[in-house]
Design a protein around this motif. Structure first.
Motif, PDB file in Angstrom:
ATOM      1  N   ARG A 193       6.969  56.958 -19.646  1.00 50.18           N
ATOM      2  CA  ARG A 193       7.287  56.526 -21.206  1.00 50.18           C
ATOM      3  C   ARG A 193       6.040  55.706 -21.872  1.00 50.18           C
ATOM      4  NH1 ARG A 193      12.267  57.007 -23.294  1.00 50.18           N
ATOM      5  NH2 ARG A 193      11.977  55.163 -24.870  1.00 50.18           N
ATOM      6  N   SER A 194       5.200  54.880 -20.790  1.00 52.93           N
ATOM      7  CA  SER A 194       4.347  54.289 -21.279  1.00 52.93           C
ATOM      8  C   SER A 194       2.996  54.558 -21.248  1.00 52.93           C
ATOM      9  CB  SER A 194       4.465  52.891 -20.340  1.00 52.93           C
ATOM     10  OG  SER A 194       3.966  53.104 -19.100  1.00 52.93           O
ATOM     11  N   SER A 195       2.570  55.814 -20.321  1.00 51.54           N
ATOM     12  CA  SER A 195       1.203  55.947 -20.237  1.00 51.54           C
ATOM     13  C   SER A 195       0.775  57.629 -20.108  1.00 51.54           C
ATOM     14  CB  SER A 195       0.570  55.223 -19.211  1.00 51.54           C
ATOM     15  OG  SER A 195       1.281  55.487 -17.769  1.00 51.54           O
ATOM     16  N   LEU A 196       1.838  58.136 -20.009  1.00 53.89           N
ATOM     17  CA  LEU A 196       1.770  59.792 -19.931  1.00 53.89           C
ATOM     18  C   LEU A 196       1.341  60.650 -21.000  1.00 53.89           C
ATOM     19  CD1 LEU A 196       3.457  60.428 -16.483  1.00 53.89           C
ATOM     20  CD2 LEU A 196       1.162  59.562 -16.896  1.00 53.89           C
ATOM     21  N   GLY A 197       1.906  59.997 -22.124  1.00 50.86           N
ATOM     22  CA  GLY A 197       1.819  60.777 -23.428  1.00 50.86           C
ATOM     23  C   GLY A 197       3.166  61.684 -23.630  1.00 50.86           C
ATOM     24  N   ASN A 198       2.872  62.669 -24.603  1.00 49.73           N
ATOM     25  CA  ASN A 198       3.752  63.274 -24.890  1.00 49.73           C
ATOM     26  C   ASN A 198       4.346  64.402 -23.805  1.00 49.73           C
ATOM     27  OD1 ASN A 198       4.269  62.468 -27.463  1.00 49.73           O
ATOM     28  ND2 ASN A 198       3.655  64.418 -28.575  1.00 49.73           N
ATOM     29  N   PHE A 199       5.753  64.851 -23.656  1.00 48.08           N
ATOM     30  CA  PHE A 199       5.938  65.535 -22.740  1.00 48.08           C
ATOM     31  C   PHE A 199       5.478  66.835 -22.693  1.00 48.08           C
ATOM     32  CE2 PHE A 199       9.602  68.508 -21.095  1.00 48.08           C
ATOM     33  CZ  PHE A 199       9.292  68.279 -19.696  1.00 48.08           C
ATOM     34  N   GLN A 200       4.851  67.387 -21.643  1.00 51.15           N
ATOM     35  CA  GLN A 200       4.405  68.786 -21.495  1.00 51.15           C
ATOM     36  C   GLN A 200       5.251  69.714 -20.629  1.00 51.15           C
ATOM     37  OE1 GLN A 200       0.553  70.272 -22.126  1.00 51.15           O
ATOM     38  NE2 GLN A 200       1.597  69.398 -23.821  1.00 51.15           N
ATOM     39  N   TYR A 201       5.401  69.252 -19.242  1.00 47.57           N
ATOM     40  CA  TYR A 201       6.032  70.211 -18.235  1.00 47.57           C
ATOM     41  C   TYR A 201       6.756  69.353 -17.104  1.00 47.57           C
ATOM     42  CZ  TYR A 201       6.249  73.581 -14.349  1.00 47.57           C
ATOM     43  OH  TYR A 201       6.888  74.150 -13.405  1.00 47.57           O
ATOM     44  N   MET A 202       7.921  69.827 -16.729  1.00 45.85           N
ATOM     45  CA  MET A 202       8.434  69.283 -15.629  1.00 45.85           C
ATOM     46  C   MET A 202       9.211  70.404 -14.636  1.00 45.85           C
ATOM     47  SD  MET A 202      11.549  66.207 -15.206  1.00 45.85           S
ATOM     48  CE  MET A 202      12.343  66.040 -13.689  1.00 45.85           C
ATOM     49  N   TYR A 203       9.107  70.208 -13.330  1.00 44.46           N
ATOM     50  CA  TYR A 203       9.662  71.057 -12.390  1.00 44.46           C
ATOM     51  C   TYR A 203      10.513  69.979 -11.491  1.00 44.46           C
ATOM     52  CZ  TYR A 203      10.505  73.830  -8.271  1.00 44.46           C
ATOM     53  OH  TYR A 203      11.411  74.493  -7.351  1.00 44.46           O
ATOM     54  N   ALA A 204      11.766  70.384 -11.525  1.00 41.14           N
ATOM     55  CA  ALA A 204      12.596  69.640 -10.483  1.00 41.14           C
ATOM     56  C   ALA A 204      13.462  70.520  -9.582  1.00 41.14           C
ATOM     57  CB  ALA A 204      13.515  68.739 -11.360  1.00 41.14           C
ATOM     58  N   TYR A 205      13.555  70.139  -8.161  1.00 40.61           N
ATOM     59  CA  TYR A 205      14.223  71.040  -7.248  1.00 40.61           C
ATOM     60  C   TYR A 205      15.162  70.053  -6.543  1.00 40.61           C
ATOM     61  CZ  TYR A 205      15.272  74.011  -3.158  1.00 40.61           C
ATOM     62  OH  TYR A 205      15.944  74.621  -2.237  1.00 40.61           O
ATOM     63  N   MET A 206      16.314  70.621  -6.233  1.00 38.31           N
ATOM     64  CA  MET A 206      17.395  69.889  -5.383  1.00 38.31           C
ATOM     65  C   MET A 206      18.243  70.853  -4.639  1.00 38.31           C
ATOM     66  SD  MET A 206      19.552  66.744  -6.712  1.00 38.31           S
ATOM     67  CE  MET A 206      20.592  65.779  -5.411  1.00 38.31           C
ATOM     68  N   SER A 207      18.465  70.733  -3.422  1.00 38.46           N
ATOM     69  CA  SER A 207      19.229  71.644  -2.703  1.00 38.46           C
ATOM     70  C   SER A 207      20.102  70.701  -1.490  1.00 38.46           C
ATOM     71  CB  SER A 207      18.296  72.525  -1.689  1.00 38.46           C
ATOM     72  OG  SER A 207      17.715  71.852  -0.976  1.00 38.46           O
ATOM     73  N   GLN A 208      21.239  71.521  -1.179  1.00 36.04           N
ATOM     74  CA  GLN A 208      21.573  71.185   0.034  1.00 36.04           C
ATOM     75  C   GLN A 208      22.104  72.344   0.865  1.00 36.04           C
ATOM     76  OE1 GLN A 208      25.822  69.083  -1.163  1.00 36.04           O
ATOM     77  NE2 GLN A 208      24.572  67.332  -1.942  1.00 36.04           N
ATOM     78  N   PRO A 209      22.449  71.859   2.088  1.00 34.71           N
ATOM     79  CA  PRO A 209      22.551  73.098   3.125  1.00 34.71           C
ATOM     80  C   PRO A 209      23.727  73.875   2.920  1.00 34.71           C
ATOM     81  CG  PRO A 209      23.034  70.951   4.404  1.00 34.71           C
ATOM     82  CD  PRO A 209      22.772  70.542   2.905  1.00 34.71           C
ATOM     83  N   LYS A 210      23.646  75.089   3.264  1.00 37.50           N
ATOM     84  CA  LYS A 210      24.571  76.202   3.307  1.00 37.50           C
ATOM     85  C   LYS A 210      26.203  75.697   3.727  1.00 37.50           C
ATOM     86  CE  LYS A 210      22.307  79.733   4.685  1.00 37.50           C
ATOM     87  NZ  LYS A 210      21.030  79.104   5.057  1.00 37.50           N
ATOM     88  N   HIS A 211      26.234  74.727   4.776  1.00 38.25           N
ATOM     89  CA  HIS A 211      27.485  74.413   5.256  1.00 38.25           C
ATOM     90  C   HIS A 211      28.106  73.797   4.061  1.00 38.25           C
ATOM     91  CE1 HIS A 211      25.519  70.832   6.581  1.00 38.25           C
ATOM     92  NE2 HIS A 211      26.530  70.139   5.949  1.00 38.25           N
ATOM     93  N   GLN A 212      27.687  73.224   3.097  1.00 37.49           N
ATOM     94  CA  GLN A 212      28.277  72.706   2.162  1.00 37.49           C
ATOM     95  C   GLN A 212      29.197  73.735   1.305  1.00 37.49           C
ATOM     96  OE1 GLN A 212      27.993  69.309   2.980  1.00 37.49           O
ATOM     97  NE2 GLN A 212      27.624  68.670   0.833  1.00 37.49           N
TER      98      GLN A 212
END
Length: 424
Positions: free
Chosen positions: A183-202
């Motif tokens: 918000r303070s220094s990186l300028g306008n939004f361009q791109y974001m990639y996010a990954y989140m996982s849990q193991p298959k026993h869930q």
């Protein structure tokens, strides 16, 4: 509930599963939360004088004898001075999907409801508690539909109560610093990639609802989508959502649900109408590894970028009889100090304690519920975008990947009021 001292609040925990008690399938959860989070935190807050009466309700009362034994073993016998007194609903010999109605009837205005139940039940339970004058904290996603979100917001305002979403990553110091840098220094939004996982026993942990009433995007993508909404508040807004998925593992186990879901979200910067792109992927078919949940993101603005790997904090542990692990005591610190629970600085605990503190301040007249719409708490009034994105993602999947547009009343409004299929 019983009369409590002025500074204390009474708490009703709705839901008896992994995050509340750590009890799954008759034993401790095979995850990083075997002692639970919600109940442990509330018992500790009572020990420290912030909470008075504690109650818990679920659907199947026949689980409660096992839950009590589990909490005695994992909490009372591990930490000093932990009083596990807790009224439970329904009775130990009863099954009642609407036990929350009976449980909340024993509560009074100003009490707190903490809801950790399957996603499709959040709306009914939250509305019941709000209409009884209770402050309510709901695990993410707060609801699955934008229309339901609007109804809860209206009810919260009408009853003058605080309603929030439990999104603890806002209190993770890595995420909080990344947000402030963006918000303070990186300028306008361009791109974001996010990954989140849990193991298959869930998949076994969540078999009661996986693919029936919710999906992995609602469950895990909600984290990083909330981070984007929080980070880009007043800067950019989501305007289009397209979803794709991977399948095979869950269906091979008889579960009709996606293995992984990716939401591609088009964001629009408000100052010049330029576009940015967010890609959010979640999965519950990952292999077991050194962490229970892989969690990371890359964020790029017009003037800089930042990488955060939430799963690896530079601390690894090896013990005889246990697998090698990358641990994150910044979330929950279960190891006692001199016999006492000492995880109060973990953001898993602080998320709840901050909400309890806010409810105390409102009950005493020091604050008003609307004072917390400043981003200090993820309130029902400031999280419409997240609900809209998640619902649009589900709609896109059900429409074979057709993009969904988020519709706003004007060029500056931040809260979408409708989701429409995109017309090419």
């Amino acid at each position: 509930m019983s009369t409590s001292t002025k500074s204390k609040v009474d708490v009703l925990m709705v839901g008896t599963g992994e995050y509340t008690t750590g009890y799954v399938g008759g034993t401790a959860a095979d995850s990083d939360k075997g002692a639970g989070v919600v109940a442990l935190t509330m018992f500790d807050l009572r020990r420290r004088g912030k909470v008075d009466r504690i109650a818990m309700c679920g659907v199947n009362g026949k689980k409660f004898p096992g839950i009590r034994k589990h909490m005695k073993r994992c909490i009372e016998e591990v930490y000093n001075n932990m009083d596990l007194t807790c009224q439970t609903f329904p009775g130990d010999d009863a099954i009642n999907p609407k036990s929350y109605v009976d449980a909340s009837a024993t509560c009074k205005p100003g009490d707190v409801a903490v809801i950790f139940t399957p996603d499709d039940t959040h709306f009914d339970i939250a509305l019941e508690c709000i209409n009884k004058g209770m402050h309510v904290m709901v695990t993410k996603p707060i609801v699955q539909k934008l229309q339901h979100h609007k109804i809860l917001a209206q009810a919260a305002k009408k009853n003058n109560v605080l309603v929030g979403v439990e999104v603890h990553k806002r209190l993770d110091p890595f995420y909080a610093d990344a947000r402030d840098r963006a918000r303070s220094s990186l300028g306008n939004f361009q791109y974001m990639y996010a990954y989140m996982s849990q193991p298959k026993h869930q998949l076994e942990t969540f078999k009661a609802w996986a693919g029936k009433s919710s999906d992995i995007s609602y469950y895990l993508n909600s984290h990083h989508i909330d981070f984007s909404e929080w980070t880009l508040a007043g800067i950019a807004r989501p305007i289009r959502v397209t979803a794709t998925s991977s399948t095979g593992v869950a269906k091979s186990r008889g579960m009709d649900t996606e293995d992984s879901i990716t939401l591609t979200v088009q964001w629009q910067n408000l100052n010049d109408k330029t576009l940015g792109c967010g890609v959010y992927t979640s999965s519950w078919v990952a292999p077991k590894s050194d962490v229970h949940s892989q969690q990371r993101f890359f964020y790029m603005g017009t003037r800089g970028e930042i990488n955060v790997d939430q799963a690896h904090r530079g601390c690894t542990v090896s013990e005889d009889g246990k697998h090698f692990a990358s641990v994150n005591p910044l979330f929950m610190k279960y190891t006692p100090t001199n016999g006492y629970f000492s995880g109060q600085n973990g953001y898993g605990v602080r998320s709840f304690e901050n909400f309890i503190d806010a409810c105390q301040a409102i009950n005493s007249g020091e604050k008003k519920p609307e004072d917390y719409n400043d981003g200090s708490i993820a309130t029902v009034h400031t999280t419409f975008q997240g609900t809209a994105i998640l619902e649009a993602g589900r709609m896109s999947l059900d429409a074979d990947g057709q993009p969904m547009d988020l519709v706003y009343e004007n060029d500056t409004d931040m809260d979408p009021f409708e989701i429409r299929p995109h017309c090419f």
